[in-house]
Enzyme design. Structure first.
Site, short mmCIF file in Angstrom:
data_model
loop_
_atom_site.label_atom_id
_atom_site.label_comp_id
_atom_site.label_asym_id
_atom_site.label_seq_id
_atom_site.Cartn_x
_atom_site.Cartn_y
_atom_site.Cartn_z
N LYS A 101 68.57 -16.34 -14.78
CA LYS A 101 68.41 -15.02 -14.14
C LYS A 101 67.05 -14.39 -14.51
CE LYS A 101 72.33 -14.61 -11.83
NZ LYS A 101 72.34 -14.88 -10.38
N ILE A 152 80.70 -11.98 -3.54
CA ILE A 152 79.82 -10.83 -3.31
C ILE A 152 79.12 -11.01 -1.95
CG2 ILE A 152 77.79 -9.58 -4.16
CD1 ILE A 152 78.59 -10.46 -7.02
N ASP A 201 73.14 -26.96 0.78
CA ASP A 201 73.19 -27.23 -0.66
C ASP A 201 71.76 -27.08 -1.17
OD1 ASP A 201 73.08 -28.34 -3.18
OD2 ASP A 201 74.36 -30.05 -2.70
N TYR A 259 76.87 -16.07 -21.72
CA TYR A 259 76.11 -16.15 -20.46
C TYR A 259 75.02 -17.23 -20.59
CZ TYR A 259 74.65 -14.60 -15.84
OH TYR A 259 74.36 -14.55 -14.50
P1 NAD Z 1 80.90 -16.86 -6.01
O1 NAD Z 1 81.42 -18.02 -6.77
O2 NAD Z 1 81.74 -16.32 -4.92
O3 NAD Z 1 79.44 -17.16 -5.43
C1 NAD Z 1 78.58 -18.15 -5.97
C2 NAD Z 1 78.13 -19.00 -4.81
O4 NAD Z 1 77.15 -19.96 -5.20
C3 NAD Z 1 79.30 -19.79 -4.17
O5 NAD Z 1 79.38 -19.47 -2.79
C4 NAD Z 1 78.89 -21.24 -4.36
O6 NAD Z 1 79.32 -22.09 -3.30
C5 NAD Z 1 77.37 -21.08 -4.37
N1 NAD Z 1 76.69 -22.29 -4.84
C6 NAD Z 1 76.83 -22.93 -6.03
N2 NAD Z 1 76.06 -24.04 -6.06
C7 NAD Z 1 75.39 -24.09 -4.86
C8 NAD Z 1 74.47 -25.00 -4.27
N3 NAD Z 1 74.06 -26.11 -4.92
N4 NAD Z 1 73.99 -24.73 -3.02
C9 NAD Z 1 74.42 -23.65 -2.34
N5 NAD Z 1 75.30 -22.75 -2.85
C10 NAD Z 1 75.78 -22.98 -4.09
O7 NAD Z 1 80.61 -15.71 -7.12
P2 NAD Z 1 79.81 -14.32 -7.00
O8 NAD Z 1 80.23 -13.56 -8.20
O9 NAD Z 1 79.98 -13.76 -5.66
O10 NAD Z 1 78.30 -14.77 -7.24
C11 NAD Z 1 77.26 -14.47 -6.34
C12 NAD Z 1 75.99 -14.06 -7.10
O11 NAD Z 1 76.23 -12.83 -7.78
C13 NAD Z 1 75.53 -15.05 -8.16
O12 NAD Z 1 74.13 -15.13 -8.14
C14 NAD Z 1 75.99 -14.39 -9.45
O13 NAD Z 1 75.17 -14.78 -10.53
C15 NAD Z 1 75.76 -12.94 -9.09
N6 NAD Z 1 76.44 -11.96 -9.93
C16 NAD Z 1 77.79 -12.03 -10.14
C17 NAD Z 1 78.42 -11.09 -10.94
C18 NAD Z 1 79.89 -11.17 -11.24
O14 NAD Z 1 80.34 -10.57 -12.21
N7 NAD Z 1 80.70 -11.84 -10.43
C19 NAD Z 1 77.67 -10.06 -11.54
C20 NAD Z 1 76.28 -10.01 -11.30
C21 NAD Z 1 75.70 -10.98 -10.49
O1 0WE Z 2 76.41 -15.11 -12.78
C1 0WE Z 2 77.58 -15.04 -13.14
C2 0WE Z 2 78.42 -16.28 -13.25
C3 0WE Z 2 77.75 -17.50 -12.69
C4 0WE Z 2 78.46 -18.79 -12.95
C5 0WE Z 2 79.84 -18.91 -13.14
C6 0WE Z 2 80.40 -20.16 -13.35
C7 0WE Z 2 81.88 -20.36 -13.62
C8 0WE Z 2 82.33 -21.74 -13.21
C9 0WE Z 2 77.69 -19.91 -13.00
N1 0WE Z 2 78.22 -21.14 -13.21
C10 0WE Z 2 79.55 -21.29 -13.37
N2 0WE Z 2 80.06 -22.54 -13.57
C11 0WE Z 2 81.36 -22.82 -13.56
O2 0WE Z 2 81.78 -23.97 -13.80
N3 0WE Z 2 78.09 -13.81 -13.50
C12 0WE Z 2 77.20 -12.68 -13.58
C13 0WE Z 2 79.51 -13.59 -13.86
C14 0WE Z 2 79.60 -13.67 -15.34
O3 0WE Z 2 79.62 -14.86 -15.96
C15 0WE Z 2 79.63 -14.60 -17.32
C16 0WE Z 2 79.62 -13.23 -17.54
C17 0WE Z 2 79.59 -12.62 -16.26
C18 0WE Z 2 79.53 -11.16 -15.97
C19 0WE Z 2 79.64 -15.49 -18.39
C20 0WE Z 2 79.65 -14.98 -19.70
C21 0WE Z 2 79.62 -13.62 -19.91
C22 0WE Z 2 79.61 -12.71 -18.85
#
Ligand code: NAD
Ligand code: 0WE
Length: 255
Positions: free
Chosen positions: A162, A19, A64, A155
């Site tokens: 969150k 994202i 990090d 979740y």
């Molecule tokens: P993504 O895996 O591409 O992004 C997650 C990022 O967190 C990665 O770039 C990872 O390197 C970084 N990260 C993890 N540990 C870290 C640390 N110790 N220091 C710095 N960075 C660290 O996945 P995404 O879906 O793009 O997630 C981005 C955000 O969007 C997250 O907050 C996630 O909760 C939120 N989000 C995702 C969804 C979904 O369905 N994918 C929906 C709503 C919200």
């Molecule tokens: O915030 C998230 C996911 C964040 C996430 C994902 C992972 C996968 C790999 C955090 N930690 C980890 N650790 C890992 O090892 N989302 C909003 C995406 C997401 O995750 C879900 C969802 C949705 C949507 C988990 C359960 C149910 C729905």
């Protein structure tokens, strides 16, 4: 050119599906100068493949969020190279896989601390680091998910993280408001990113989301990116401490 002559730090780019990357492209399209935050060497290599797509070459910042010295170095670099910031995007989350598979009831102390540290406290790190650089005010945006207010299967501890992130948004908005710094959340519907890969029953949840959502389709990453752009820009100058849902109208629907 909504972001002409503006500077933004976008943290959380892992690969082309992130994202954070979609938001970076939207900001770049509108003339913004970018700093991209990444976790480690693996992410750096992915970003190196992507930066050619941007109109302006970004500054790459390793950070990090679990290590104070890493956060300190990142903001020292941002201060030296950018001198000022107008926008900050937080797109970072992590919980142990076992804490997203098992029961919330069984979450370990270490797993709880790690999820809250990476996914919620990290917004304090970014806000505190950015505050002295946001000399002309600006927007901070954090990505969140509906699991903060509903008990969504699997979740688990991420939902608790969150909820803390969203409460943090309101406290930061209250304190930084007098400096013209706005802090908002963007709650996105499910998107197929690295963070969604391997989540149990994600495909079924994705389908169910489209069926229930008012728009009868899933959320697109570009519409999340455009809302983040809005929250970073002058167009949202009257909005702070809010969580905006970009979920196709999933949350507002009844059963
Ligand atoms: P993504 O895996 O591409 O992004 C997650 C990022 O967190 C990665 O770039 C990872 O390197 C970084 N990260 C993890 N540990 C870290 C640390 N110790 N220091 C710095 N960075 C660290 O996945 P995404 O879906 O793009 O997630 C981005 C955000 O969007 C997250 O907050 C996630 O909760 C939120 N989000 C995702 C969804 C979904 O369905 N994918 C929906 C709503 C919200
Ligand atoms: O915030 C998230 C996911 C964040 C996430 C994902 C992972 C996968 C790999 C955090 N930690 C980890 N650790 C890992 O090892 N989302 C909003 C995406 C997401 O995750 C879900 C969802 C949705 C949507 C988990 C359960 C149910 C729905």
């Amino acid at each position: 050119m909504l972001m002409q002559d503006k500077l933004a730090y976008v943290a959380g780019v892992a690969n082309h599906r992130s994202i954070a990357w979609a938001i970076a492209k939207a900001l770049d399209r509108e003339g913004c100068r970018l700093a991209l935050g990444y976790l480690g060497e693996r992410e750096k290599q992915e970003i190196d493949k992507l930066v050619g797509e941007l109109k302006q070459a970004p500054l790459l910042v390793s950070c990090d969020v679990t290590r104070d010295e890493s956060v300190g170095e990142a903001f020292a670099l941002l201060g030296r190279e950018c001198g000022r910031l107008d926008a900050v995007v937080h797109a970072i989350a992590f919980a142990r896989r076992e804490d997203l598979d098992g029961r919330y009831t069984d979450t370990s102390r270490e797993g709880y601390h790690l999820a809250l540290d990476v996914s919620a406290f990290s917004l304090n790190c970014l806000a505190r680091g950015a505050e002295p650089l946001m000399t002309e005010g600006g927007g901070i945006v954090a990505l969140t998910y509906l699991g903060s207010e509903r008990a969504i299967a699997n979740y688990n501890v991420m939902g608790v993280a969150k909820a803390a992130l969203e409460a943090g948004i309101r406290y930061l908005a209250g304190e930084l408001g007098p400096k013209g710094i706005r802090v908002n959340g963007l709650s996105a519907g499910p998107l197929r990113t690295l963070a969604a890969r391997g989540i149990k029953d994600f495909s079924a949840m994705h389908r169910m989301h489209a069926e229930r959502a008012a728009l009868k389709r899933n959320t697109e990453i570009e519409e999340v990116a455009d809302t983040a752009l809005f929250l970073c820009s002058h167009l949202s100058r009257g909005i702070t401490g809010e969580v905006i849902y970009v979920d196709g109208g999933f949350r507002i629907m009844g059963g």
